[in-house]
Design a protein around this motif. Structure first.
Motif, short mmCIF file in Angstrom:
data_model
loop_
_atom_site.label_atom_id
_atom_site.label_comp_id
_atom_site.label_asym_id
_atom_site.label_seq_id
_atom_site.Cartn_x
_atom_site.Cartn_y
_atom_site.Cartn_z
N ASN A 12 0.82 -1.21 0.00
CA ASN A 12 0.00 0.00 0.00
C ASN A 12 0.86 1.26 0.00
OD1 ASN A 12 -2.31 -1.49 -0.13
ND2 ASN A 12 -3.00 -1.05 1.95
N PRO A 13 1.91 1.36 0.85
CA PRO A 13 2.74 2.57 0.80
C PRO A 13 3.41 2.77 -0.57
CG PRO A 13 3.09 1.43 2.88
CD PRO A 13 2.24 0.53 2.01
N GLU A 14 3.82 1.70 -1.23
CA GLU A 14 4.42 1.84 -2.57
C GLU A 14 3.38 2.35 -3.58
OE1 GLU A 14 7.90 -1.58 -2.39
OE2 GLU A 14 5.85 -2.19 -2.87
N LEU A 15 2.16 1.84 -3.49
CA LEU A 15 1.10 2.32 -4.37
C LEU A 15 0.79 3.78 -4.08
CD1 LEU A 15 -1.35 -0.73 -4.38
CD2 LEU A 15 -0.01 0.13 -6.31
N MET A 16 0.77 4.14 -2.80
CA MET A 16 0.49 5.54 -2.42
C MET A 16 1.55 6.48 -2.99
SD MET A 16 -0.64 5.15 1.53
CE MET A 16 -2.00 4.11 2.01
N GLU A 17 2.81 6.06 -2.92
CA GLU A 17 3.90 6.89 -3.43
C GLU A 17 3.80 7.10 -4.93
OE1 GLU A 17 6.37 8.68 -1.98
OE2 GLU A 17 5.31 8.20 -0.13
N VAL A 18 3.55 6.04 -5.68
CA VAL A 18 3.49 6.18 -7.13
C VAL A 18 2.24 6.97 -7.54
CG1 VAL A 18 2.35 3.99 -7.73
CG2 VAL A 18 4.00 5.01 -9.30
N LEU A 19 1.13 6.76 -6.85
CA LEU A 19 -0.09 7.50 -7.16
C LEU A 19 0.12 8.99 -6.86
CD1 LEU A 19 -3.02 7.45 -8.10
CD2 LEU A 19 -3.69 6.99 -5.73
N ALA A 20 0.76 9.31 -5.74
CA ALA A 20 1.05 10.70 -5.39
C ALA A 20 1.97 11.34 -6.43
CB ALA A 20 1.67 10.78 -3.99
N ALA A 21 2.97 10.60 -6.88
CA ALA A 21 3.90 11.13 -7.88
C ALA A 21 3.19 11.40 -9.20
CB ALA A 21 5.08 10.17 -8.07
N VAL A 22 2.32 10.49 -9.61
CA VAL A 22 1.56 10.68 -10.85
C VAL A 22 0.65 11.90 -10.70
CG1 VAL A 22 -0.29 9.71 -12.29
CG2 VAL A 22 1.67 8.30 -11.67
N GLY A 23 -0.04 11.99 -9.56
CA GLY A 23 -0.93 13.13 -9.32
C GLY A 23 -0.18 14.45 -9.34
N ALA A 24 0.98 14.48 -8.71
CA ALA A 24 1.79 15.71 -8.66
C ALA A 24 2.27 16.11 -10.05
CB ALA A 24 2.96 15.53 -7.71
N ALA A 25 2.73 15.15 -10.83
CA ALA A 25 3.21 15.44 -12.18
C ALA A 25 2.06 15.93 -13.06
CB ALA A 25 3.88 14.21 -12.79
N TYR A 26 0.90 15.29 -12.95
CA TYR A 26 -0.27 15.72 -13.70
C TYR A 26 -0.65 17.15 -13.31
CZ TYR A 26 -5.09 16.11 -15.27
OH TYR A 26 -6.25 16.55 -15.87
N PHE A 27 -0.66 17.43 -12.01
CA PHE A 27 -1.03 18.75 -11.51
C PHE A 27 -0.06 19.82 -12.01
CE2 PHE A 27 -1.08 22.16 -8.34
CZ PHE A 27 -2.42 22.52 -8.41
#
Length: 151
Positions: free
Chosen positions: A12-27
């Protein structure tokens, strides 16, 4: 023959990190495109949130900010001709935010100019695009609190 690849299931923490990184890059891509049209990311996000007319208080919820902040955001959008306020039919004290045709056009330009996002999506196969859409459609209702709990 060939080597057998073993797939490690992400935590779960690994998924959270990659999802946060994708969200930040998109933003960041979104914010840069919005800035090219003289809008803050909050103003552009508000345009996206009023594709359907929405009360000011509900818009604050969608943007994750205080209702007083939404007033300034909508004031700016109105001054640019991208949105306007209308009184709600049932309660004239409630103000509804409505996107204008010009607002729709600007939002379309912003989304069209998100070059890194388009590049990332275009690099995906049709199967990957379908899978990503399916996964996001499954996760989003839970993350946004709109999931229907099983009976």
């Amino acid at each position: 023959m060939g080597s057998t690849a073993t797939t490690t299931v992400p935590t779960n923490p690994e998924l959270m990190e990659v999802l946060a990184a994708v969200g930040a890059a998109y933003f960041q891509d979104f914010a840069a495109a919005a800035a090219r049209h003289g809008l803050s990311s909050s103003q552009a996000k508000a345009l996206g949130a009023v594709q359907e007319s929405v009360p000011m208080r509900a818009l604050a919820g969608r943007l994750g900010c205080d209702a007083s902040n939404v007033t300034g955001i909508v004031d700016r959008l109105e001054s640019l001709g991208l949105a306007h306020r209308e009184a709600a039919a049932g309660d004239r004290r409630v103000k509804i935010v409505v996107i204008t045709e010009q607002g729709r056009a600007i939002l379309g330009l912003i989304r069209g100019e998100m070059a890194r996002t388009h590049q990332a999506f275009e690099a995906m196969s049709d199967e990957q695009r379908v899978a990503l859409h399916s996964i996001c459609s499954q996760v989003l209702p839970v993350l946004s609190g709109r999931a229907v709990s099983p009976q």
